[in-house]
Design an enzyme around this catalytic site. Structure first.
Site, PDB file in Angstrom:
ATOM      1  N   ARG A 109       2.069  -9.020   2.182  1.00  0.00           N
ATOM      2  CA  ARG A 109       3.435  -8.485   2.100  1.00  0.00           C
ATOM      3  C   ARG A 109       3.824  -7.968   3.477  1.00  0.00           C
ATOM      4  NH1 ARG A 109       2.826  -2.423  -0.641  1.00  0.00           N
ATOM      5  NH2 ARG A 109       1.158  -1.754   0.733  1.00  0.00           N
ATOM      6  N   ASN A 147      10.440  -2.327   2.095  1.00  0.00           N
ATOM      7  CA  ASN A 147       9.401  -1.305   1.875  1.00  0.00           C
ATOM      8  C   ASN A 147       8.577  -1.183   3.147  1.00  0.00           C
ATOM      9  OD1 ASN A 147       7.858   0.418  -0.147  1.00  0.00           O
ATOM     10  ND2 ASN A 147       6.242  -0.815   0.762  1.00  0.00           N
ATOM     11  N   GLU A 148       8.418   0.026   3.593  1.00  0.00           N
ATOM     12  CA  GLU A 148       7.577   0.276   4.770  1.00  0.00           C
ATOM     13  C   GLU A 148       7.694  -0.818   5.825  1.00  0.00           C
ATOM     14  OE1 GLU A 148       3.587   1.291   3.462  1.00  0.00           O
ATOM     15  OE2 GLU A 148       4.224   3.348   3.118  1.00  0.00           O
ATOM     16  N   CYS A 153       6.196  -9.595  15.246  1.00  0.00           N
ATOM     17  CA  CYS A 153       6.089 -11.048  15.159  1.00  0.00           C
ATOM     18  C   CYS A 153       6.200 -11.612  16.571  1.00  0.00           C
ATOM     19  CB  CYS A 153       7.188 -11.602  14.264  1.00  0.00           C
ATOM     20  SG  CYS A 153       7.051 -13.386  14.038  1.00  0.00           S
ATOM     21  N   CYS A 155       6.520 -15.191  17.091  1.00  0.00           N
ATOM     22  CA  CYS A 155       6.770 -16.628  16.875  1.00  0.00           C
ATOM     23  C   CYS A 155       7.815 -17.156  17.863  1.00  0.00           C
ATOM     24  CB  CYS A 155       7.222 -16.862  15.444  1.00  0.00           C
ATOM     25  SG  CYS A 155       8.916 -16.352  15.155  1.00  0.00           S
ATOM     26  N   CYS A 158      11.246 -15.598  17.495  1.00  0.00           N
ATOM     27  CA  CYS A 158      11.292 -14.269  18.110  1.00  0.00           C
ATOM     28  C   CYS A 158      11.382 -14.413  19.635  1.00  0.00           C
ATOM     29  CB  CYS A 158      10.094 -13.434  17.696  1.00  0.00           C
ATOM     30  SG  CYS A 158      10.243 -12.807  16.000  1.00  0.00           S
ATOM     31  N   GLU A 305       7.021   8.632  -1.252  1.00  0.00           N
ATOM     32  CA  GLU A 305       5.730   8.319  -1.873  1.00  0.00           C
ATOM     33  C   GLU A 305       4.694   9.357  -1.463  1.00  0.00           C
ATOM     34  OE1 GLU A 305       4.086   4.494  -0.972  1.00  0.00           O
ATOM     35  OE2 GLU A 305       6.000   3.464  -1.169  1.00  0.00           O
ATOM     36  N   LYS A 354      -5.542  -1.771  -7.705  1.00  0.00           N
ATOM     37  CA  LYS A 354      -5.975  -1.331  -9.041  1.00  0.00           C
ATOM     38  C   LYS A 354      -6.764  -0.030  -8.985  1.00  0.00           C
ATOM     39  CE  LYS A 354      -9.936  -4.512  -9.214  1.00  0.00           C
ATOM     40  NZ  LYS A 354      -9.650  -5.132  -7.889  1.00  0.00           N
ATOM     41  N   HIS A 356      -5.898   2.399  -6.924  1.00  0.00           N
ATOM     42  CA  HIS A 356      -4.985   3.433  -6.413  1.00  0.00           C
ATOM     43  C   HIS A 356      -4.505   4.243  -7.603  1.00  0.00           C
ATOM     44  CE1 HIS A 356      -1.742   5.385  -4.297  1.00  0.00           C
ATOM     45  NE2 HIS A 356      -2.121   4.826  -3.172  1.00  0.00           N
TER      46      HIS A 356
END
Ligand code: GLA
Ligand code: ZN
Length: 666
Positions: A109, A147-148, A153, A155, A158, A305, A354, A356
């Site tokens: 992610r 998210n966060e 990058c 590439c 970029c 969070e 799992k 966490h």
């Protein structure tokens, strides 16, 4: 004005990972725990968009409907932090290329290339469709984009975008050559096309150093702005259908690759994810909260969070001790949080998280210590209502935190590998922290005049405009404190010639000729008038040019007897220069002297006890926090009522293990 009407209490909720029978159990449990909010749709892109042209909101509709029925305030994610597999396969431009030049395939992610035309198109389109569908909902209280945001990058897309960015910034290739001092190692460029991103295949060095810091610094700025542009793309897409609900992205404290001061200007409210490990110093956690509060000039932030109990990604995932989750929640509130949110509400059955913890654990029922503590906190927050919302911290000391400096100082090869930006900032922070004096972490472009004291350790990179601002601030009566490794380079990382600390020479009233470097295990004595301490890391060799020495080097080195700390009266103010990294004893002596000229008073309390203050129209609130799992006694000049227990409090206090008091001053 407060962003929310009460403190949000809830967190990341992923019902799409569960059958529907479970959802009803969830609602029952969260209601009983007095939760009033849920953050949804953070990682659901693949479900929402099964292919290029189909969008399917059936499941999200059901989730939203259930939350609305149960009266939850919704923090709505846009789901763009993890790419759907089909997109990654069909349009490889969405995948990042890493620092080692390896083009990535589908997986993980936080994985999109920020300059991918495909990603930019589809992420904005998804945010737009979600806003069209849910943007009008009364229960929607905040947008949580992606998210966060994180990473870099390298590439080809970029690289192309970087060249356009450079053209806009410098206009000519000559200006770029000059900025990066490219005659060094025969790097002279004759066209933009010759410039490549500074990764491992180019001018990057794996340990975070850079052979051309000017180039690497520009790439850091460019990468940070590229990612920020992804945020803006989605925000604008949302605004088409929802002109007013506040928009945020969850940040990560002193996360290096993103310039959060710049980023925060684009958000309505700052939010962040606090994950201290079992051995993080309390002062460091406090500093991170203060940094998050500083991003928008003291505005309250969201604790988006924190984990209800253990994490799974640290080397040692210790349990939060009984009472510790509650204490850490209030710790955030004490520093400016207006929400208490968890990752996550129900613990996953499979895959990477799992182990966490969550509000509802694998046992699936309410018979857990964690849920009892979550419920206690829920009841308390409900009692607090809106009393603390939008309360400010009355700080008179500002500590500069600057991402350009963070990057540049650490790209520099030399003089000392143990020199770390955030550690140096924390070294100064903790001296103020232990005195329980409020302090703000501030941007380099903030208004200094609201502070009695500005601390600027390792202000390595300094442009003339800021130098001028510092001179004016000091001339007008401010107390300015800087240190070794300051005023050394300009905005392109080229040395300010003519002696260190460059443009700070005049205000500091000194000239630094050389700096010695040593491991932190080596200590050099530092003599004040009556006391002594030690210095380490760097020892500047200082010549006085108007300043006075307030400490000199002791025996051991050829610079014995020379000034190490100086003080200079400048206009109506005073400038201090600290030519080494002082030990705690030295810092204490120095700051006793610095603070003497102010009205700020130090409050020394037992180890592990912290006091902060927040004020709003409802009053002044003192937070007393016990970071340790043992009862502590203190005598302190505070009279008022504890909002949590309604007890009247005056002066002598007993604070329970991991105890908290929020005292409204009489
Ligand atoms: C981050 C992420 C969450 C989750 C937690 C686990 O903060 O935003 O999705 O992975 O870490 O600690
Ligand atoms: Zn890219």
């Amino acid at each position: 004005m407060a962003v929310f009407k009460e403190m949000l209490y809830g967190g990341d909720y992923n019902p799409e990972q569960w059958p529907k029978e479970i959802w009803l159990e969830d609602m029952q449990i969260f209601n009983d725990a007095k939760m009033n909010s849920a953050t949804i749709n953070v990682f659901a892109w693949a479900l929402l968009q099964p292919d290029e042209s189909t969008y399917d909101f059936t499941m999200l509709d059901d989730i939203v409907e259930m939350l609305v029925e149960n009266n939850y305030q919704i923090v709505m994610g846009t789901s763009t932090a993890a790419l759907p597999a089909w997109m990654s396969h069909r349009y490889p431009d969405v995948n990042r290329t890493d620092f080692y030049g390896i083009p990535h395939k589908f997986g993980h992610r936080h994985n999109a290339c920020p300059n991918s035309p495909t990603f930019r198109k589809y992420s904005a389109r998804l945010a737009n469709k979600i806003a069209e569908r849910y943007g009008h909902l009364e229960n929607l209280v905040c947008w949580h984009i992606s998210n966060e945001y994180s990473g870099e990058c390298y590439c080809d897309n970029c690289a192309k975008a970087f060249r356009i960015w450079l053209k806009k910034k410098y206009d000519t290739i000559e200006a770029i050559n000059q900025a990066w001092n490219t005659n060094f190692w025969s790097h002279t460029f004759y066209s933009l096309e010759e410039i490549v991103p500074p990764n491992y295949l180019g001018d990057g060095i794996p340990n975070g150093k850079a052979s051309f810091a000017g180039l690497s610094l520009d790439y850091s700025r460019f990468n940070s702005q590229s990612i920020m542009q992804n945020f803006i793309d989605e925000r604008e897409a949302i605004r088409e259908f929802d002109p007013k609900t506040p928009v945020t992205a969850n940040l990560m404290g002193a996360y290096k690759p993103l310039n959060y001061f710049e980023f925060a200007k684009e958000m309505d409210i700052v939010s962040w994810d606090a994950y201290p490990s079992f051995d993080t110093p309390f002062s460091y956690s406090s500093m991170m909260h203060d940094l998050m509060r500083g991003l928008k000039d003291g505005q309250s932030f969201m604790l988006m969070e924190q984990t209800p109990n253990q994490q799974n990604w640290q080397p040692f995932n210790s349990l939060k001790r009984p009472g510790q989750m509650r204490q850490m929640s209030y710790h955030a509130v004490a520093h400016g949080a207006d929400t208490v949110q968890f990752f996550q509400l129900r613990q996953s059955v499979g895959a990477g998280e799992k182990f966490h913890s969550a509000v509802i654990g694998h046992v699936g029922n309410k018979e857990t210590r964690v849920l009892r503590e979550v419920t206690q906190l829920g009841n308390e927050l409900q009692k607090l209502g809106g009393a603390l919302l939008d309360a400010r911290t009355p700080a008179k000391i500002g500590l500069i935190f600057d991402w350009d400096n963070y990057w540049a100082l650490e790209y520099a090869i030399g003089p000392n590998v143990e020199l770390k930006y955030v550690d140096q900032i924390h070294h100064y922070y903790k001296e103020i922290y232990k005195r329980n004096i409020p302090i703000d972490l501030i941007a380099i472009d903030s208004d200094f005049s609201q502070y009695d004291v500005i601390l600027a350790p390792c202000l390595y990179l300094l442009n003339d405009k800021t130098a001028q601002k510092i001179e004016n601030y000091t001339k007008d009566g401010g107390i300015f404190v800087t240190s070794t490794m300051s005023g050394l380079v300009d905005e392109n990382d080229n040395i300010h010639l003519g002696g260190y600390p460059g443009p700070l020479k005049e205000v500091a009233g000194i000239w630094v000729e050389e700096f010695d470097a040593m491991p932190m295990s080596k200590k050099i004595p530092v003599h004040f008038t009556d006391t002594m301490g030690h210095g380490t890391l760097l020892c500047d060799i200082i010549h006085l040019e108007g300043a006075q020495a307030i400490a000199t080097y002791g025996e051991g080195e050829f610079y014995q007897g020379m000034p190490v700390i100086t003080s200079h009266s400048y206009g109506k103010g005073q400038a201090y220069y600290v030519g080494t990294m002082l030990d705690d004893q030295g810092m204490e002596t120095l700051f006793n002297q610095i603070l003497e000229a102010t009205t700020l008073t130090s409050l020394y309390l037992p180890e592990g006890i912290e006091v902060t203050e927040r004020c709003n129209d409802n009053g002044r609130f003192k937070f007393i926090l016990n970071h340790l799992g043992k009862e502590q006694q203190l005598s302190i000049d505070i009279v008022g009522q504890d909002l949590l227990t309604d007890e009247n409090v005056s002066n002598d206090l007993t604070v329970a293990p991991y105890g908290v008091k929020i005292i409204k001053l009489a």
